[in-house]
Design a protein around this motif. Sequence first.
Motif, PDB file in Angstrom:
ATOM      1  N   GLN A 107       0.812  -1.220   0.000  1.00 49.34           N
ATOM      2  CA  GLN A 107       0.000   0.000   0.000  1.00 49.34           C
ATOM      3  C   GLN A 107       0.842   1.266   0.000  1.00 49.34           C
ATOM      4  O   GLN A 107       0.312   2.381   0.044  1.00 49.34           O
ATOM      5  CB  GLN A 107      -0.934   0.002   1.234  1.00 49.34           C
ATOM      6  CG  GLN A 107      -1.857  -1.202   1.326  1.00 49.34           C
ATOM      7  CD  GLN A 107      -2.704  -1.386   0.083  1.00 49.34           C
ATOM      8  OE1 GLN A 107      -3.281  -0.427  -0.433  1.00 49.34           O
ATOM      9  NE2 GLN A 107      -2.780  -2.620  -0.404  1.00 49.34           N
ATOM     10  N   SER A 108       2.161   1.107  -0.030  1.00 45.22           N
ATOM     11  CA  SER A 108       3.037   2.281  -0.074  1.00 45.22           C
ATOM     12  C   SER A 108       3.326   2.638  -1.524  1.00 45.22           C
ATOM     13  O   SER A 108       2.916   1.934  -2.451  1.00 45.22           O
ATOM     14  CB  SER A 108       4.357   1.982   0.649  1.00 45.22           C
ATOM     15  OG  SER A 108       5.173   1.129  -0.151  1.00 45.22           O
ATOM     16  N   SER A 109       4.047   3.708  -1.743  1.00 43.51           N
ATOM     17  CA  SER A 109       4.413   4.096  -3.110  1.00 43.51           C
ATOM     18  C   SER A 109       5.795   3.558  -3.495  1.00 43.51           C
ATOM     19  O   SER A 109       6.362   3.957  -4.511  1.00 43.51           O
ATOM     20  CB  SER A 109       4.385   5.621  -3.245  1.00 43.51           C
ATOM     21  OG  SER A 109       5.212   6.225  -2.264  1.00 43.51           O
ATOM     22  N   ILE A 110       6.338   2.651  -2.693  1.00 46.58           N
ATOM     23  CA  ILE A 110       7.605   2.004  -3.018  1.00 46.58           C
ATOM     24  C   ILE A 110       7.336   0.909  -4.043  1.00 46.58           C
ATOM     25  O   ILE A 110       6.501   0.028  -3.828  1.00 46.58           O
ATOM     26  CB  ILE A 110       8.262   1.408  -1.753  1.00 46.58           C
ATOM     27  CG1 ILE A 110       8.574   2.524  -0.758  1.00 46.58           C
ATOM     28  CG2 ILE A 110       9.528   0.621  -2.101  1.00 46.58           C
ATOM     29  CD1 ILE A 110       8.906   2.036   0.635  1.00 46.58           C
ATOM     30  N   ASN A 111       8.045   0.951  -5.154  1.00 49.06           N
ATOM     31  CA  ASN A 111       7.800  -0.004  -6.234  1.00 49.06           C
ATOM     32  C   ASN A 111       8.150  -1.428  -5.817  1.00 49.06           C
ATOM     33  O   ASN A 111       9.182  -1.675  -5.186  1.00 49.06           O
ATOM     34  CB  ASN A 111       8.640   0.354  -7.466  1.00 49.06           C
ATOM     35  CG  ASN A 111       8.088   1.546  -8.217  1.00 49.06           C
ATOM     36  OD1 ASN A 111       6.958   1.978  -7.974  1.00 49.06           O
ATOM     37  ND2 ASN A 111       8.875   2.093  -9.138  1.00 49.06           N
ATOM     38  N   LEU A 112       7.289  -2.363  -6.207  1.00 56.62           N
ATOM     39  CA  LEU A 112       7.552  -3.790  -6.101  1.00 56.62           C
ATOM     40  C   LEU A 112       7.360  -4.396  -7.479  1.00 56.62           C
ATOM     41  O   LEU A 112       6.507  -3.940  -8.257  1.00 56.62           O
ATOM     42  CB  LEU A 112       6.582  -4.465  -5.116  1.00 56.62           C
ATOM     43  CG  LEU A 112       6.587  -3.985  -3.659  1.00 56.62           C
ATOM     44  CD1 LEU A 112       5.505  -4.722  -2.872  1.00 56.62           C
ATOM     45  CD2 LEU A 112       7.942  -4.200  -3.011  1.00 56.62           C
ATOM     46  N   ASP A 113       8.151  -5.440  -7.803  1.00 56.95           N
ATOM     47  CA  ASP A 113       7.936  -6.087  -9.091  1.00 56.95           C
ATOM     48  C   ASP A 113       6.825  -7.132  -8.963  1.00 56.95           C
ATOM     49  O   ASP A 113       6.207  -7.282  -7.904  1.00 56.95           O
ATOM     50  CB  ASP A 113       9.241  -6.674  -9.646  1.00 56.95           C
ATOM     51  CG  ASP A 113       9.766  -7.871  -8.858  1.00 56.95           C
ATOM     52  OD1 ASP A 113       9.014  -8.439  -8.043  1.00 56.95           O
ATOM     53  OD2 ASP A 113      10.934  -8.244  -9.065  1.00 56.95           O
ATOM     54  N   SER A 114       6.562  -7.863 -10.056  1.00 57.15           N
ATOM     55  CA  SER A 114       5.432  -8.793 -10.085  1.00 57.15           C
ATOM     56  C   SER A 114       5.580  -9.935  -9.084  1.00 57.15           C
ATOM     57  O   SER A 114       4.588 -10.558  -8.695  1.00 57.15           O
ATOM     58  CB  SER A 114       5.274  -9.369 -11.493  1.00 57.15           C
ATOM     59  OG  SER A 114       6.473 -10.050 -11.891  1.00 57.15           O
ATOM     60  N   ARG A 115       6.820 -10.216  -8.635  1.00 62.11           N
ATOM     61  CA  ARG A 115       7.046 -11.294  -7.661  1.00 62.11           C
ATOM     62  C   ARG A 115       7.133 -10.778  -6.230  1.00 62.11           C
ATOM     63  O   ARG A 115       7.323 -11.556  -5.295  1.00 62.11           O
ATOM     64  CB  ARG A 115       8.325 -12.047  -8.022  1.00 62.11           C
ATOM     65  CG  ARG A 115       8.284 -12.740  -9.374  1.00 62.11           C
ATOM     66  CD  ARG A 115       9.618 -13.420  -9.670  1.00 62.11           C
ATOM     67  NE  ARG A 115      10.700 -12.444  -9.768  1.00 62.11           N
ATOM     68  CZ  ARG A 115      12.004 -12.750  -9.724  1.00 62.11           C
ATOM     69  NH1 ARG A 115      12.370 -14.012  -9.544  1.00 62.11           N
ATOM     70  NH2 ARG A 115      12.911 -11.810  -9.839  1.00 62.11           N
ATOM     71  N   GLY A 116       7.035  -9.456  -6.067  1.00 60.64           N
ATOM     72  CA  GLY A 116       7.081  -8.876  -4.728  1.00 60.64           C
ATOM     73  C   GLY A 116       8.451  -8.384  -4.307  1.00 60.64           C
ATOM     74  O   GLY A 116       8.623  -7.918  -3.172  1.00 60.64           O
ATOM     75  N   PHE A 117       9.455  -8.460  -5.193  1.00 64.23           N
ATOM     76  CA  PHE A 117      10.790  -7.957  -4.868  1.00 64.23           C
ATOM     77  C   PHE A 117      10.847  -6.437  -5.011  1.00 64.23           C
ATOM     78  O   PHE A 117      10.062  -5.842  -5.754  1.00 64.23           O
ATOM     79  CB  PHE A 117      11.846  -8.595  -5.780  1.00 64.23           C
ATOM     80  CG  PHE A 117      12.073 -10.057  -5.527  1.00 64.23           C
ATOM     81  CD1 PHE A 117      12.792 -10.482  -4.420  1.00 64.23           C
ATOM     82  CD2 PHE A 117      11.552 -11.016  -6.382  1.00 64.23           C
ATOM     83  CE1 PHE A 117      12.995 -11.827  -4.171  1.00 64.23           C
ATOM     84  CE2 PHE A 117      11.743 -12.372  -6.151  1.00 64.23           C
ATOM     85  CZ  PHE A 117      12.468 -12.770  -5.038  1.00 64.23           C
TER      86      PHE A 117
END
Length: 557
Positions: free
Chosen positions: A390-400
């Motif tokens: 829910q933050s604006s920190i990017n995560l990739d499709s696997r959650g990394f």
Amino acid sequence: MPRSACPPRTPIRAPRTVWKPPCATSRTWRMASGMREVELGWGKVLLVKDNGEFHALGHKCPHYGAPLVKGVLSRGRVRCPWHGACFNIGTGDLEDFPGLDSLHKFQVKIEKEKVYVRASKQALQLQRRTKVMAKCISPSAGHSSSTNVLIVGAGAAGLVCAETLRQEGFSDRIVLCTLDRHLPYDRPKLSKSLDAQPEQLALRPKEFFRAYGIEVLTEAQVVTVDVRNKKVVFKDGFKLEYSKLLLAPGSSPKTLSCKGKEVENVFTIRTPEDANRVVRLARGRNAVVVGAGFLGMEVAAYLTEKAHSVSVVELEETPFRRFLGERVGRALMKMFENNRVKFYMQTEVSELRAQEGKLKEVVLKSSKVVRADVCVVGIGAVPATGFLRQSSINLDSRGFIPVNKMMQTNVPGVFAAGDAVTFPLAWRNNRKVNIPHWQMAHAQGRVAAQNMLAQEAEISTVPYLWTAMFGKSLRYAGYGEGFDDVIIQGDLEDLKFVAFYTKGDEVIAVASMNYDPIVSKVAEVLASGRAIRKREVELFVLHSKTGDMSWLTGKGS
């Protein structure tokens, strides 16, 4: 409010030093560079000659005590033969990981072509040196609601980040928070030594954190990160503001999703308590390990002398197949079979059966039923980044968490390191990778700290890992994903070999058993920026009968 660990300080006396009798003769040491281990009465030192100059250092790697004289001398540093840590020969400082401490550096003088070393008894016997660190000049009054640096996760990346900040002179508040109930500990040891107690695994004593003003909040779970207001919220409602943030939450183990998954005595190894309970339950009884990767195989090896039976269930044809290849995997599998481990390959668990709520049998998709009183699941892990969705920190499709070479996320002032990140691997053309290695987490933690201080450091270390099973150590350096060929020198049956993993014309990784210091030598070559070509290795294997690896550097070690 999470628990805080802050014990009292202990003073250190200044050691007495003395010049020791000649430990070498410069006239008879004719090579330009080389290393010798020499005795000084109170202990040994590593005497190094590099480009005609002499240096004297501690002779053992502070990480696990490896004899550095058997390591690799190159580019003004010595690399440990066991796990790849690097030390500057001019200062003794730790330059690459794993480990936390540096070497003592001793004064050298040459008189009438004889080499003298000045050393203290304390330094000779300690064999490790903690770098000078700043102290916190703005400690919190009770539990203040703001900190200069907040580190989420107290594994290798988090601890090294905190220590690096202090080593670089940072004297403001640092808070390190962890889900664990313990201070930072050596997590890779859990699966290699399941009996180990928390105090035996601790990376630093309690007094260390008090002395350098590194506050540790244990059993502290972050549930929300508000990057706009630079604030995190813990599960118990406690809120903490920060100026700089490091995210090093690590990973969460995958669990079985089969029928009966809720039965008792099924474990993933995440804490010392997990490991200790597995050993207690396995003594004289039947143990099943699901997964033939590093964690699973280490657990299986450790339990063979404790349990009545040990069985391993794996979906692949051989253990370590994707990582080490078919031939090496089969050689290691044979070693396990010779130690009474039973394998059930190319199958999965379909059901866990219980008696009075406790595990009794593991049913496989092949219809085989395996007796089991305890089961350890080692089928991989996922990044523990759910709290960031829910933050604006990017995560990739696997959650990394994707980061750049400076371990920066997409949000200014927010860095990330360790098992939960993908980063550009410099010597593989900046390919974005995830490398959940202990050594890599150390290096990333340091780079993150340096860039919190605007030093513009970049991650450039060569990945290095190791495992130990039945008293034999396997070492690995590089990044071998996607290898298309494996060239082997030595004898797989005798478990004395080196395996070069190639992709196209280039060597991208190396693994060895009983072939030190080849892996450290390859790591040092790759770190220098030089590519190792497949043809070089093929010619070496074709013509070499001695196993000499001097062709890698153009000279012997």
